[in-house]
Design an enzyme around this catalytic site. Structure first.
Site, short mmCIF file in Angstrom:
data_model
loop_
_atom_site.label_atom_id
_atom_site.label_comp_id
_atom_site.label_asym_id
_atom_site.label_seq_id
_atom_site.Cartn_x
_atom_site.Cartn_y
_atom_site.Cartn_z
CG ASP A 121 -37.56 -11.95 -28.70
OD1 ASP A 121 -38.50 -12.03 -27.89
OD2 ASP A 121 -36.36 -12.02 -28.36
CB ILE A 122 -33.28 -8.49 -29.05
CG1 ILE A 122 -31.99 -7.83 -29.50
CG2 ILE A 122 -33.17 -9.03 -27.65
CD1 ILE A 122 -31.64 -6.59 -28.69
CG HIS B 25 -43.80 -9.77 -23.81
ND1 HIS B 25 -43.58 -9.35 -22.53
CD2 HIS B 25 -43.14 -10.94 -23.96
CE1 HIS B 25 -42.81 -10.23 -21.91
NE2 HIS B 25 -42.54 -11.22 -22.75
CG ASN C 220 -43.63 -16.84 -20.94
OD1 ASN C 220 -44.26 -17.88 -21.12
ND2 ASN C 220 -42.50 -16.57 -21.58
P1 AMP Z 1 -40.46 -13.19 -21.70
O1 AMP Z 1 -39.36 -14.14 -21.27
O2 AMP Z 1 -41.73 -13.85 -22.10
O3 AMP Z 1 -40.65 -12.09 -20.67
O4 AMP Z 1 -39.92 -12.53 -23.03
C1 AMP Z 1 -39.15 -11.36 -23.08
C2 AMP Z 1 -38.60 -11.30 -24.47
O5 AMP Z 1 -38.17 -9.99 -24.74
C3 AMP Z 1 -37.38 -12.23 -24.70
O6 AMP Z 1 -37.70 -13.16 -25.72
C4 AMP Z 1 -36.28 -11.25 -25.09
O7 AMP Z 1 -35.42 -11.77 -26.08
C5 AMP Z 1 -37.08 -10.06 -25.58
N1 AMP Z 1 -36.35 -8.80 -25.51
C6 AMP Z 1 -35.70 -8.28 -24.44
N2 AMP Z 1 -35.17 -7.09 -24.76
C7 AMP Z 1 -35.50 -6.83 -26.04
C8 AMP Z 1 -35.24 -5.77 -26.94
N3 AMP Z 1 -34.52 -4.68 -26.58
N4 AMP Z 1 -35.72 -5.85 -28.20
C9 AMP Z 1 -36.45 -6.93 -28.58
N5 AMP Z 1 -36.73 -7.96 -27.77
C10 AMP Z 1 -36.26 -7.93 -26.53
#
Ligand code: AMP
Ligand code: ZN
Length: 142
Positions: free
Chosen positions: A35-36, A104, A91
């Site tokens: 996760d970024i 995810h 989520n």
């Molecule tokens: P959610 O809030 O459950 O939809 O989680 C989305 C997740 O995706 C968050 O924890 C973000 O940090 C992660 N995310 C968004 N863009 C990227 C990316 N380019 N690479 C890795 N993780 C990402």
């Protein structure tokens, strides 16, 4: 032919290699990336390669495979990271905290001496008398 959702989806772009990611696992069905914006060191997310918006859209077969993979990775990551606990978080919908609308499953290592803010807290509700019986009746499933 890509559909509209897929074209605008960050995780589909990661799948196509249009956006870089740090991949820790890949098979025919899933890619697992770091996760970024990690909640803890090693926070990873399991992504199905195909675009499914949420748990409601995800086919049962992939849901099962995702959980088996989560179990494997929880053990593997705990060993490698030497973390002390582990959260699986998933989520669905904006109200539930979903920000990327491609299914995810979060894999979040937890550390005794780390950032130990609760990732999920809720205010406990009180049921009225008889309400639990009614709810159980409503929710019963064969
Ligand atoms: P959610 O809030 O459950 O939809 O989680 C989305 C997740 O995706 C968050 O924890 C973000 O940090 C992660 N995310 C968004 N863009 C990227 C990316 N380019 N690479 C890795 N993780 C990402
Ligand atoms: Zn997508």
């Amino acid at each position: 032919m890509l559909d509209m959702r897929k074209e605008n989806c960050i995780f589909c772009k990661i799948m196509e290699g249009e956006i870089p990611s740090s991949t820790i696992y890949e098979d025919g069905d899933f890619k697992v990336i770091l996760d970024i914006n990690p909640a803890a060191k090693g926070h990873a997310i399991i992504l199905p390669k195909e675009h499914y918006e949420n748990i409601y859209e995800l086919p049962e077969e992939l849901a099962g495979k995702a959980m088996v993979l989560a179990k494997k990775l929880a053990a593997h990551m705990t060993e490698k990271l030497e973390c002390d606990g582990f959260n699986l978080i998933q989520n669905n919908g904006e109200i539930a905290g979903q920000t990327v609308f491609h299914f995810h499953l979060h894999l979040i290592p937890r550390y005794q001496d780390g950032n130990n803010k609760d990732l999920l807290t809720w205010n406990v509700l009180q049921y009225q008398e008889g309400e639990t019986d009614k709810l159980a009746e409503l929710l019963k499933i064969d």
